[in-house]
Design an enzyme around this catalytic site. Sequence first.
Site, short mmCIF file in Angstrom:
data_model
loop_
_atom_site.label_atom_id
_atom_site.label_comp_id
_atom_site.label_asym_id
_atom_site.label_seq_id
_atom_site.Cartn_x
_atom_site.Cartn_y
_atom_site.Cartn_z
N ASP A 14 0.82 -1.03 0.17
CA ASP A 14 0.15 -0.10 -0.44
C ASP A 14 0.98 1.52 0.20
O ASP A 14 2.14 0.61 0.30
CB ASP A 14 -1.14 -0.26 1.00
N ASP A 16 -0.09 5.35 1.47
CA ASP A 16 -0.32 5.80 2.17
C ASP A 16 -0.27 5.41 3.28
O ASP A 16 -0.94 4.22 3.86
CB ASP A 16 -1.72 6.91 1.83
N ASP A 171 -1.34 -0.82 6.47
CA ASP A 171 -1.45 0.02 7.20
C ASP A 171 -3.18 -0.30 7.41
O ASP A 171 -3.98 0.39 8.79
CB ASP A 171 -1.19 1.29 7.06
#
Length: 193
Positions: A14, A16, A171
Amino acid sequence: MSVVPPGTRALIFDCDGTLVDTLPLYLRSWMTTLEQVTRRPISREWFRGQGGMSEHMVLDIVEDRLGGAVDRELIIATARRSLHEMLVDLEEISAVAAIAREYHRRLPMAVASNGSRQIVQASLVRVGLDHLFDAMLTIDDVDKGKPAPDLFLAAARRLGVAPAHCFVFEDSHEGMTAARNAGMAFVDVATLA
């Protein structure tokens, strides 16, 4: 000991909140934009819970809370412009960036993000990570963002590796759900710090 399991043939990251610390910048740009356009205060606590969602997913929630439609194109364009200007303050997330550097040229690697291509690419260039990846997929490349598995499955196809042999760094709850739905092993990057 490496976090990457034996038998892994590709890594998918990922962006961001995983490779780069854009979440505080998104918070500032989106809160300012939403307050300007809707002329209503937006709670920091409420907006913090929206990390990992695509722009349209956030706007679905905004419209639901406001009880009506908002000018999505104006909000997205304004928030992206504001965020792009803030990228001068962007920093990498060192623990994850170090793994990407370690596996560069050892395994095929992709970025798969619910963010826009414009912001994801600018973010990776800003911190000097863009050259590490063989593919970059964003919300602009799929019909459904995370938690749907589409981004991760598209990344696996682009890398030429079966989903079962991919390992994902994430995250957000949405991202981990997407990895699970794609049949991929994953790690919550919060455990790597």
